[in-house]
Design a protein around this motif. Structure first.
Motif: not given
Length: 215
Positions: A1-17
Motif C-alpha cells: 500500500m502507498n499513497i497513490f494506490r490509496f488515493a486511487g482506491d478512494m477516488t474509485h470509491l467516490i466515483s461509485v458513490l
C-alpha cells in the motif's frame, strides 16, 4: 500500500458513490450507460475470484465486496427499478459491448502471466476494465449535454486509473521484483480513452459552464 494506490482506491470509491447518489437521489439513470455498468460488474466478478480463498487484509476484502455489490446493485436498479429504468437512454446506449467481452477474453487466453484459471480471468478483467468506459463515452457524445453528477462520476473514474499509474511507477522504483506489465499497459490504454473527456471537463470547469461533448 502507498499513497497513490490509496488515493486511487478512494477516488474509485467516490466515483461509485457519486453514481449511486445520482440514481438513488434523483431516481434517474439518464446519461448512464447500462452496458458500461454491466461490463464493470463482470470486471469485478472476474477479478475477485479469490475473495474467499486468498485473504490479504481486511481493507482488501472490504473493498472487493464493496465494488462487487455496488456494481451489481447499479445494474439491478437500471434494469429492475420501476422509476430508474424508465429514465434509461436505451436508444443512445447501443454500443455492442459483447464484442469487447469476446475480444478481451480471447486476449486473456493468448496473453497472460500464468496459464491458470484465476490468472486468465485476472488478465481478462484488466483488459475489459481498460475498455469498459467506451459505451459510456459514446452515449455521452451522442447525448451532447452532460449533467453534473454524470460528469463527476466519469471524471473520478478516470482519475482513479490515472492515480493507479502513479502507483505502478512508484512500485517500479521501490520494489525489486515488480512486474505487473499487463496492469500497466491496460491502465495506460484506459487512461488514454479519457483524454478527450478530461479536456472538455476542464474547459467547462474553467469557464464555469455546463459540460458539453462534441457529437
Amino acid at each position: 500500500m502507498n499513497i497513490f494506490r490509496f488515493a486511487g482506491d478512494m477516488t474509485h470509491l467516490i466515483s461509485v458513490l457519486v453514481l449511486l447518489l445520482k440514481i438513488y437521489a434523483t431516481k434517474s439513470c439518464s446519461g448512464i450507460s447500462l452496458k458500461t455498468q454491466e461490463l464493470y460488474a463482470l470486471v469485478f466478478l472476474a477479478r475477485y475470484l479469490d475473495l474467499f480463498t486468498d485473504f490479504i487484509s481486511v481493507y482488501n476484502t472490504v473493498m472487493k465486496i464493496v465494488f462487487i455489490m455496488s456494481s451489481l446493485s447499479i445494474v439491478w436498479c437500471m434494469r429492475m427499478h420501476p422509476m430508474v429504468r424508465r429514465s434509461y437512454d436505451k436508444e443512445l446506449d447501443t454500443f455492442r459491448h459483447y464484442f469487447l467481452i469476446a475480444g478481451c477474453l480471447l486476449g486473456a487466453l493468448l496473453v497472460h502471466e500464468k496459464f491458470t484459471f484465476q490468472e486468465i480471468f485476472w488478465a481478462f478483467s484488466l483488459y475489459l476494465e481498460a475498455v469498459a468506459i467506451l459505451p459510456q463515452l459514446v452515449l455521452l457524445q451522442r447525448s451532447g449535454n452532460v449533467d453534473n453528477l454524470t460528469g463527476q462520476y466519469v471524471f473520478f473514474l478516470g482519475a482513479y486509473r490515472a492515480l493507479y499509474i502513479l502507483n505502478w511507477i512508484y512500485r517500479y522504483f521501490t520494489e525489486k521484483h515488480f512486474g505487473r506489465w499487463i496492469s500497466c499497459i491496460s491502465g495506460l490504454v484506459q487512461t488514454a480513452l479519457y483524454g478527450d473527456f478530461f479536456y472538455y471537463y476542464f474547459i467547462s470547469w474553467k469557464n464555469n459552464a455546463k459540460l458539453q461533448l462534441p457529437a
